[in-house]
Design a protein around this motif. Structure first.
Motif, PDB file in Angstrom:
ATOM      1  N   ALA A   1       6.597  -7.593  10.111  1.00 24.39           N
ATOM      2  CA  ALA A   1       6.595  -8.095   8.745  1.00 24.39           C
ATOM      3  C   ALA A   1       7.529  -7.292   7.843  1.00 24.39           C
ATOM      4  O   ALA A   1       7.982  -7.784   6.814  1.00 24.39           O
ATOM      5  CB  ALA A   1       5.177  -8.077   8.176  1.00 24.39           C
ATOM      6  N   LEU A   2       7.814  -6.054   8.236  1.00 19.83           N
ATOM      7  CA  LEU A   2       8.634  -5.202   7.382  1.00 19.83           C
ATOM      8  C   LEU A   2      10.110  -5.553   7.457  1.00 19.83           C
ATOM      9  O   LEU A   2      10.892  -5.132   6.618  1.00 19.83           O
ATOM     10  CB  LEU A   2       8.437  -3.730   7.767  1.00 19.83           C
ATOM     11  CG  LEU A   2       7.086  -3.159   7.363  1.00 19.83           C
ATOM     12  CD1 LEU A   2       6.864  -1.824   8.027  1.00 19.83           C
ATOM     13  CD2 LEU A   2       6.991  -3.025   5.855  1.00 19.83           C
TER      14      LEU A   2
ATOM     15  N   LEU B   1       2.180  -3.769   2.561  1.00 22.85           N
ATOM     16  CA  LEU B   1       2.774  -4.096   3.855  1.00 22.85           C
ATOM     17  C   LEU B   1       2.843  -2.871   4.756  1.00 22.85           C
ATOM     18  O   LEU B   1       2.639  -2.935   5.966  1.00 22.85           O
ATOM     19  CB  LEU B   1       4.181  -4.649   3.595  1.00 22.85           C
ATOM     20  CG  LEU B   1       4.795  -5.612   4.598  1.00 22.85           C
ATOM     21  CD1 LEU B   1       3.871  -6.784   4.845  1.00 22.85           C
ATOM     22  CD2 LEU B   1       6.133  -6.095   4.082  1.00 22.85           C
ATOM     23  N   LEU B   2       3.106  -1.714   4.153  1.00 23.73           N
ATOM     24  CA  LEU B   2       3.283  -0.496   4.937  1.00 23.73           C
ATOM     25  C   LEU B   2       1.954   0.121   5.373  1.00 23.73           C
ATOM     26  O   LEU B   2       1.833   0.609   6.498  1.00 23.73           O
ATOM     27  CB  LEU B   2       4.042   0.552   4.108  1.00 23.73           C
ATOM     28  CG  LEU B   2       5.542   0.661   4.255  1.00 23.73           C
ATOM     29  CD1 LEU B   2       6.059   1.696   3.272  1.00 23.73           C
ATOM     30  CD2 LEU B   2       5.935   1.040   5.659  1.00 23.73           C
TER      31      LEU B   2
ATOM     32  N   PHE C   1       5.046  -4.336  -1.567  1.00 28.97           N
ATOM     33  CA  PHE C   1       5.728  -3.630  -0.488  1.00 28.97           C
ATOM     34  C   PHE C   1       4.846  -2.534   0.100  1.00 28.97           C
ATOM     35  O   PHE C   1       4.790  -2.351   1.329  1.00 28.97           O
ATOM     36  CB  PHE C   1       7.026  -3.034  -1.044  1.00 28.97           C
ATOM     37  CG  PHE C   1       7.855  -2.300  -0.036  1.00 28.97           C
ATOM     38  CD1 PHE C   1       8.345  -2.940   1.088  1.00 28.97           C
ATOM     39  CD2 PHE C   1       8.144  -0.962  -0.211  1.00 28.97           C
ATOM     40  CE1 PHE C   1       9.121  -2.274   2.013  1.00 28.97           C
ATOM     41  CE2 PHE C   1       8.909  -0.278   0.714  1.00 28.97           C
ATOM     42  CZ  PHE C   1       9.404  -0.940   1.826  1.00 28.97           C
TER      43      PHE C   1
ATOM     44  N   LEU D   1      13.274   7.514   6.772  1.00 31.06           N
ATOM     45  CA  LEU D   1      12.269   6.659   6.137  1.00 31.06           C
ATOM     46  C   LEU D   1      12.277   6.842   4.627  1.00 31.06           C
ATOM     47  O   LEU D   1      12.292   5.873   3.857  1.00 31.06           O
ATOM     48  CB  LEU D   1      10.874   6.957   6.689  1.00 31.06           C
ATOM     49  CG  LEU D   1       9.761   6.167   5.988  1.00 31.06           C
ATOM     50  CD1 LEU D   1       9.818   4.703   6.369  1.00 31.06           C
ATOM     51  CD2 LEU D   1       8.394   6.752   6.304  1.00 31.06           C
TER      52      LEU D   1
ATOM     53  N   PRO E   1       0.367  -0.834  13.434  1.00 31.62           N
ATOM     54  CA  PRO E   1       0.302  -1.991  14.326  1.00 31.62           C
ATOM     55  C   PRO E   1       1.626  -2.739  14.396  1.00 31.62           C
ATOM     56  O   PRO E   1       2.399  -2.748  13.445  1.00 31.62           O
ATOM     57  CB  PRO E   1      -0.789  -2.871  13.691  1.00 31.62           C
ATOM     58  CG  PRO E   1      -0.908  -2.396  12.292  1.00 31.62           C
ATOM     59  CD  PRO E   1      -0.507  -0.961  12.262  1.00 31.62           C
TER      60      PRO E   1
ATOM     61  N   ASP F   1      -3.472  -0.966   6.920  1.00 34.59           N
ATOM     62  CA  ASP F   1      -4.379  -0.717   8.038  1.00 34.59           C
ATOM     63  C   ASP F   1      -4.374   0.725   8.531  1.00 34.59           C
ATOM     64  O   ASP F   1      -4.817   1.006   9.646  1.00 34.59           O
ATOM     65  CB  ASP F   1      -4.023  -1.640   9.209  1.00 34.59           C
ATOM     66  CG  ASP F   1      -4.244  -3.089   8.846  1.00 34.59           C
ATOM     67  OD1 ASP F   1      -4.980  -3.327   7.869  1.00 34.59           O
ATOM     68  OD2 ASP F   1      -3.684  -3.960   9.514  1.00 34.59           O
TER      69      ASP F   1
ATOM     70  N   ARG G   1       2.585  -5.417  11.804  1.00 34.04           N
ATOM     71  CA  ARG G   1       3.014  -4.815  10.564  1.00 34.04           C
ATOM     72  C   ARG G   1       4.511  -4.524  10.606  1.00 34.04           C
ATOM     73  O   ARG G   1       5.260  -4.816   9.689  1.00 34.04           O
ATOM     74  CB  ARG G   1       2.243  -3.517  10.322  1.00 34.04           C
ATOM     75  CG  ARG G   1       2.587  -2.836   9.029  1.00 34.04           C
ATOM     76  CD  ARG G   1       2.124  -3.633   7.828  1.00 34.04           C
ATOM     77  NE  ARG G   1       0.738  -4.040   8.045  1.00 34.04           N
ATOM     78  CZ  ARG G   1      -0.289  -3.207   7.927  1.00 34.04           C
ATOM     79  NH1 ARG G   1      -0.097  -1.972   7.575  1.00 34.04           N
ATOM     80  NH2 ARG G   1      -1.488  -3.635   8.145  1.00 34.04           N
TER      81      ARG G   1
ATOM     82  N   GLY H   1      15.763  -3.128   8.785  1.00 36.86           N
ATOM     83  CA  GLY H   1      16.057  -1.707   8.820  1.00 36.86           C
ATOM     84  C   GLY H   1      14.833  -0.826   8.945  1.00 36.86           C
ATOM     85  O   GLY H   1      14.789   0.074   9.791  1.00 36.86           O
ATOM     86  N   LEU H   2      13.802  -1.088   8.151  1.00 36.35           N
ATOM     87  CA  LEU H   2      12.649  -0.209   8.154  1.00 36.35           C
ATOM     88  C   LEU H   2      11.879  -0.318   9.463  1.00 36.35           C
ATOM     89  O   LEU H   2      11.441   0.690  10.031  1.00 36.35           O
ATOM     90  CB  LEU H   2      11.731  -0.536   6.977  1.00 36.35           C
ATOM     91  CG  LEU H   2      10.522   0.380   6.810  1.00 36.35           C
ATOM     92  CD1 LEU H   2      10.969   1.835   6.794  1.00 36.35           C
ATOM     93  CD2 LEU H   2       9.780   0.047   5.544  1.00 36.35           C
TER      94      LEU H   2
ATOM     95  N   PHE I   1      15.307   5.326   3.217  1.00 39.56           N
ATOM     96  CA  PHE I   1      15.254   3.861   3.226  1.00 39.56           C
ATOM     97  C   PHE I   1      14.394   3.332   2.087  1.00 39.56           C
ATOM     98  O   PHE I   1      14.821   2.474   1.308  1.00 39.56           O
ATOM     99  CB  PHE I   1      14.711   3.365   4.563  1.00 39.56           C
ATOM    100  CG  PHE I   1      14.677   1.861   4.657  1.00 39.56           C
ATOM    101  CD1 PHE I   1      15.763   1.172   5.181  1.00 39.56           C
ATOM    102  CD2 PHE I   1      13.579   1.155   4.213  1.00 39.56           C
ATOM    103  CE1 PHE I   1      15.750  -0.206   5.255  1.00 39.56           C
ATOM    104  CE2 PHE I   1      13.564  -0.235   4.282  1.00 39.56           C
ATOM    105  CZ  PHE I   1      14.651  -0.909   4.801  1.00 39.56           C
TER     106      PHE I   1
END
Lengths: 134, 134
Positions: free
Chosen positions: A120-121, B108-109, B105, B8, A114, B112, A117, A124-125, B11
């Motif tokens: 909020a990250l 957050l990823l 962390f 990814l 979403p 959902d 989300r 860079g990510l 990172f």
DNA sequence: TATTGTTATACTCTATAACTATA
DNA sequence: TATAGTTATAGAGTATAACAATA
């Protein structure tokens, strides 16, 4: 077992490493191939900056890739100190195939992430995931 | 730049590496700490099996962790060939703190992630993500 | 004989520092 | 003087193979 996020990174990283090993590649060398695919022929100095790595390290990585036939060192047209690291046709085919394989796996992981989300990250990510969905 | 999935992993891995470096840890040594947190004192042979690494490699990792005061080598109560690698109180506090930071962390990823997505990912990764949501 | 952990050796990736050739 | 890339050296993480102590 391991911390959960560490487990995830290890799992995905190991999966990638196994696939790269089938082509006698390491993650560091694959990083060089992807940088070359995105940028075209570049000097080793530019590669060092792009990969955030020392020039000495680039020497070793390019040595390995050249020995495997994936890249060549070409003379720079105007600066005789520099070399242009260039993908061979075989190296180009290799990096394109690996990219296809990885896009498939990445889509499976992140297609429905979403938007809130992503925000909020942070920097860079979020940018990386944004491109993974595109 | 790099392949997207590789980006990814790089990172997230770099982020983890930076945090571990603040405590003079590497990913490999942190893996030993987490294995010890989950299992309690174990022999180096068991560590080698758990981490899918050679006994020789465990020797080096335990050397580093012992020098930093995170673990000790205790005599095995019944087998004089073996040693029991044991978290010190300081090592226990360290691994608990790192685990808290990473859980934040990770949530957050992946909080959902839809269930069908998890199914499609297959065995090992699906199990890891399942636990990350719990 | 088999197993635990070590020493010996080697390769990859990483770094700093000194050096060569060129700019 | 400054820059591009190399050689020299070092350290972490990984491996295999040989070895000592113990089971």
């Amino acid at each position: 077992m391991l911390g959960l996020l560490l487990e995830l990174v290890v799992f995905v990283g190991d999966d990638m490493q196994r696939r790269l090993a089938r082509d006698d590649l390491t993650a560091a060398r694959a990083g060089v191939l992807w940088a070359l695919r995105a940028r075209g022929p570049v000097t080793q100095r530019e590669l060092a900056t792009a990969l955030a790595v020392t020039p000495r390290n680039v020497t070793g990585l390019v040595d390995g890739l050249a020995a495997a036939g994936h890249v060549t060192r070409e003379p720079h047209p105007t600066d005789r100190r520099a070399t242009l690291v260039t993908l061979t046709p075989a190296g180009t085919r290799l990096v394109e195939r690996l990219e296809d394989e990885q896009r498939e796996f990445a889509g499976l992981l992140f297609d429905d992430m979403p938007a809130e989300r992503l925000d909020a990250l942070g920097g860079g990510l979020a940018e990386i995931l944004e491109r993974m969905r595109g």
